[in-house]
Design a protein around this motif. Sequence first.
Motif, PDB file in Angstrom:
ATOM      1  N   VAL A 111       0.647  -1.184   0.106  1.00  0.00           N
ATOM      2  CA  VAL A 111       0.141  -0.009  -0.185  1.00  0.00           C
ATOM      3  C   VAL A 111       0.813   1.202   0.130  1.00  0.00           C
ATOM      4  N   LEU A 112       0.643   2.108  -0.965  1.00  0.00           N
ATOM      5  CA  LEU A 112       1.286   3.418  -0.798  1.00  0.00           C
ATOM      6  C   LEU A 112       0.397   4.532  -0.205  1.00  0.00           C
ATOM      7  N   VAL A 113       0.900   5.132   0.764  1.00  0.00           N
ATOM      8  CA  VAL A 113       0.098   6.256   1.415  1.00  0.00           C
ATOM      9  C   VAL A 113       0.745   7.343   1.251  1.00  0.00           C
ATOM     10  N   VAL A 114      -0.082   8.635   0.678  1.00  0.00           N
ATOM     11  CA  VAL A 114       0.489   9.869   0.495  1.00  0.00           C
ATOM     12  C   VAL A 114      -0.496  10.785   1.138  1.00  0.00           C
ATOM     13  N   ASP A 115       0.243  11.743   2.054  1.00  0.00           N
ATOM     14  CA  ASP A 115      -0.587  12.481   2.699  1.00  0.00           C
ATOM     15  C   ASP A 115       0.606  13.590   3.390  1.00  0.00           C
ATOM     16  N   ASP A 116       0.229  14.946   3.093  1.00  0.00           N
ATOM     17  CA  ASP A 116       1.138  15.951   3.573  1.00  0.00           C
ATOM     18  C   ASP A 116       1.078  16.087   5.152  1.00  0.00           C
ATOM     19  N   GLU A 117       0.117  15.590   6.053  1.00  0.00           N
ATOM     20  CA  GLU A 117      -0.180  15.688   7.370  1.00  0.00           C
ATOM     21  C   GLU A 117       0.604  14.536   7.941  1.00  0.00           C
ATOM     22  N   THR A 118       1.863  14.640   8.655  1.00  0.00           N
ATOM     23  CA  THR A 118       2.704  13.740   9.186  1.00  0.00           C
ATOM     24  C   THR A 118       1.901  12.820  10.293  1.00  0.00           C
ATOM     25  N   VAL A 134      -1.282  11.870  10.460  1.00  0.00           N
ATOM     26  CA  VAL A 134      -2.168  11.241   9.675  1.00  0.00           C
ATOM     27  C   VAL A 134      -1.279   9.966   8.913  1.00  0.00           C
ATOM     28  N   ARG A 135      -0.295  10.363   8.328  1.00  0.00           N
ATOM     29  CA  ARG A 135       0.501   9.362   7.577  1.00  0.00           C
ATOM     30  C   ARG A 135       1.072   8.472   8.703  1.00  0.00           C
ATOM     31  N   LEU A 136       1.737   8.839   9.873  1.00  0.00           N
ATOM     32  CA  LEU A 136       2.293   7.968  10.728  1.00  0.00           C
ATOM     33  C   LEU A 136       1.186   6.969  11.367  1.00  0.00           C
ATOM     34  N   LEU A 137      -0.190   7.434  11.570  1.00  0.00           N
ATOM     35  CA  LEU A 137      -1.322   6.652  12.177  1.00  0.00           C
ATOM     36  C   LEU A 137      -1.572   5.396  11.092  1.00  0.00           C
ATOM     37  N   VAL A 138      -1.701   5.944   9.825  1.00  0.00           N
ATOM     38  CA  VAL A 138      -2.249   5.071   8.818  1.00  0.00           C
ATOM     39  C   VAL A 138      -1.069   4.032   8.577  1.00  0.00           C
ATOM     40  N   THR A 139       0.224   4.274   8.370  1.00  0.00           N
ATOM     41  CA  THR A 139       1.183   3.386   8.095  1.00  0.00           C
ATOM     42  C   THR A 139       1.406   2.424   9.189  1.00  0.00           C
ATOM     43  N   GLU A 140       1.323   2.963  10.490  1.00  0.00           N
ATOM     44  CA  GLU A 140       1.611   2.316  11.617  1.00  0.00           C
ATOM     45  C   GLU A 140       0.635   1.043  11.482  1.00  0.00           C
ATOM     46  N   VAL A 141      -0.753   1.245  11.526  1.00  0.00           N
ATOM     47  CA  VAL A 141      -1.785   0.456  11.666  1.00  0.00           C
ATOM     48  C   VAL A 141      -1.825  -0.539  10.487  1.00  0.00           C
ATOM     49  N   LEU A 142      -1.486  -0.079   9.468  1.00  0.00           N
ATOM     50  CA  LEU A 142      -1.249  -1.049   8.268  1.00  0.00           C
ATOM     51  C   LEU A 142      -0.013  -2.055   8.511  1.00  0.00           C
ATOM     52  N   HIS A 143       1.172  -1.516   9.005  1.00  0.00           N
ATOM     53  CA  HIS A 143       2.046  -2.251   9.101  1.00  0.00           C
ATOM     54  C   HIS A 143       1.719  -3.284  10.243  1.00  0.00           C
ATOM     55  N   ASP A 144       1.044  -2.965  11.274  1.00  0.00           N
ATOM     56  CA  ASP A 144       0.793  -3.994  12.381  1.00  0.00           C
ATOM     57  C   ASP A 144       0.087  -5.151  11.839  1.00  0.00           C
ATOM     58  N   LEU A 145      -0.655  -4.969  10.633  1.00  0.00           N
ATOM     59  CA  LEU A 145      -1.510  -5.971   9.969  1.00  0.00           C
ATOM     60  C   LEU A 145      -0.658  -6.728   8.929  1.00  0.00           C
ATOM     61  N   GLY A 146       0.614  -6.206   8.728  1.00  0.00           N
ATOM     62  CA  GLY A 146       1.267  -7.243   7.809  1.00  0.00           C
ATOM     63  C   GLY A 146       1.545  -6.566   6.290  1.00  0.00           C
ATOM     64  N   TYR A 147       0.748  -5.485   6.120  1.00  0.00           N
ATOM     65  CA  TYR A 147       0.939  -4.827   4.777  1.00  0.00           C
ATOM     66  C   TYR A 147       2.186  -4.461   4.805  1.00  0.00           C
ATOM     67  N   SER A 173       5.919  -2.924  -6.991  1.00  0.00           N
ATOM     68  CA  SER A 173       4.649  -3.459  -7.040  1.00  0.00           C
ATOM     69  C   SER A 173       3.640  -2.506  -6.123  1.00  0.00           C
ATOM     70  N   ILE A 174       2.388  -2.151  -6.486  1.00  0.00           N
ATOM     71  CA  ILE A 174       1.704  -1.666  -5.406  1.00  0.00           C
ATOM     72  C   ILE A 174       0.200  -1.951  -5.518  1.00  0.00           C
ATOM     73  N   ASP A 175      -0.537  -2.411  -4.600  1.00  0.00           N
ATOM     74  CA  ASP A 175      -1.708  -2.903  -4.826  1.00  0.00           C
ATOM     75  C   ASP A 175      -2.813  -1.957  -4.624  1.00  0.00           C
ATOM     76  N   LEU A 176      -2.288  -0.815  -3.843  1.00  0.00           N
ATOM     77  CA  LEU A 176      -3.670   0.101  -3.459  1.00  0.00           C
ATOM     78  C   LEU A 176      -2.798   1.393  -3.109  1.00  0.00           C
ATOM     79  N   LEU A 177      -3.462   2.611  -3.605  1.00  0.00           N
ATOM     80  CA  LEU A 177      -3.043   3.854  -3.361  1.00  0.00           C
ATOM     81  C   LEU A 177      -4.025   4.610  -2.387  1.00  0.00           C
ATOM     82  N   VAL A 178      -3.491   4.920  -1.274  1.00  0.00           N
ATOM     83  CA  VAL A 178      -4.366   5.778  -0.098  1.00  0.00           C
ATOM     84  C   VAL A 178      -3.806   7.195  -0.253  1.00  0.00           C
TER      85      VAL A 178
END
Length: 651
Positions: free
Chosen positions: A530-537, A539-552, A572-577
């Motif tokens: 998953v590629l996460v693009v957000d200029d708010e650090t 938000v980006r931290l929370l999203v990447t952290e929770v997805l990383h914990d789930l194995g993404y 390889s990118i399956d989803l753009l957030v």
Amino acid sequence: MTFPDPSISRNAYELLIQEVADYAIYMLSPDGRVISWNPGAERIKGYTADEIIGEHFSRFYTEEDRAAGVPGNVLVTAATAGRFRAEAWRVRRDGSRFWAHVVVNPIRRDGELIGFAKITRDMTEQRQAQQAALESERRFRLLVQGVTDYAIFMLDLGGHVTNWNAGAERIKGYAASDIIGCHFSRFYTPEDLAAGVPVVALEKARREGRFEAEGWRLRKNGERFWASVVIDAVYDDGQLVGFAKITRDLTERRQAQLQLEQSREQLFQAQKMEAVGQLTGGLAHDFNNLLAGISGSLELLSARIAQGRYKDLERFVAVAQGAATRAAALTHRLLAFSRRQALDPCLTDVNHLIAGMEELVRRTVGPAVELRMDTADGLWSTWIDGNQLENALLNLCINARDAMPDGGRLTVTTANCQLDRQAAQVPDLPAGRYVVLSVSDTGTGMTPDVMARAFEPFYTTKPEGQGTGLGLSMVYGFVRQSGGQVRISSRPGQGTSICLYLPFHPGQADASETPTDHGKPPPSGAGRTVLVVDDETTVRLLVTEVLHDLGYTILEAGDSEGGLRLLQSDVSIDLLVTDVGLPGGMNGRQMADAARSVRPGLRVLFITGYAPNDDISRIQMEPGMHVLSKPFALEALTTQIASILSEERRP
């Protein structure tokens, strides 16, 4: 051969009919069968006497006339009126049609009908000449050069200009020598050409006889003008030979119309923002309280963790989450209320809408006003713009609050209402079923004179600077536009009740939020990137952290430039957030579109707060694109991501 009237000399009769070749002269029996036949009849109709005598005269009529019973009506008319005369199409022996002038006279003996005398003349050539003269006259009238306010010209069957009047030259800018022989599609805009509008116009004129429309057209110099267009099919003797086209320049009228619409929108937005202004003071106080609850809970969490006191930490988490949820709800309501948007009716549960507005209304009217919500069970659904209805409700509540300066009671009521023909006369509505939304107060009330003018734009009884007088007029206009009605009941000193009659709509509106399944384990993201693009650090931290914990596998970027660089790479990118509003030269939607040019079928999840220039509601979503509004529960995010990735990959 039998002659019905013996008083007529046999020789004289035969001499008459044998010498006349320009007229078909023959006799019919009372039931319409041919009993005599002259050379003129044979020449005109093509039958010999041996072929036709004894046959019914209806075989000379067209199939349409026979189906309509015309032959029978001819004999009845001749017998009752003493003569039948007409011109119409008739059919020869070989099936060809000719235009006939027909006279039928009854023959009687001693008052008894014994047959009919029928005379037919072939008028085909005369009719064609007459039609040609009429068409010439019509073209002359259409193309008269003295007409300069209208562009009047002709098209051939393929749509090419065949003639041109002075009005066409003035409006479109082409001289006749420039345009005759050219296709009329050159007057259309590139957008209309791409959409095939000229083809549709000509086909409709060909099929239905006329095409009418208004739209932008082009002058020779490339300038656009707003045109009223009529295209008529032109027929010659029943055959389509071309089209007559009339164009009128209505640019000034269109500009005045657009200016009026813009003025109305500006007035409506001004009235809406006036209401928003009245909310801000109370909302600032409420948000400060909510932020205090969130920051205080986080401080206590930090202190307890530092002290090693882990008991009851969930209590502080719940307080912070509750305050954040309430703040998010207020933000969404305020943004939805203040945002510019067109009327967008949908199936609406008014009770659910009111419940969502209750906290906003309560904070708006203040603690001095007692707010009561009396909603009916089993309330019908209505077809209406929910955002506009929220606007109307809030304005009515603000008016009620202002009518109770010393406090009082404000009651919001809903009910189902069945109006028969007599009862519907009072609210001036068609008989039928309605949902009634009422806002009542115990305030100062209105005099009959004030009630009579209450819906007038800019009419207000408030002191100068405290109201524009647009509130009730906007409510009235919106409800009437939606097929409903507004009624006021008021007496001085006894308060006011305003009832909105909203049209019933069959069906059940979805008034429930999707419950969160807390018992279901979070989905695994193993093997997915998953590629996460957000200029708010944050938000980006929370999203990447929770997805990383789930194995993404997580890739991240802080702007569109960095995101697009990754999207255009071989990784390889399956989803753009992505957020919608991004720095880096393009917004999130533009970045997603650019990425899809090299990664067709890329799935995208837009996460967005309110962005004035990038409102996601105005962007047409394509297959594989989804949206989630900020703030959101992290569990809602992971659930939606898992759902998107479980979809079949689009080609």
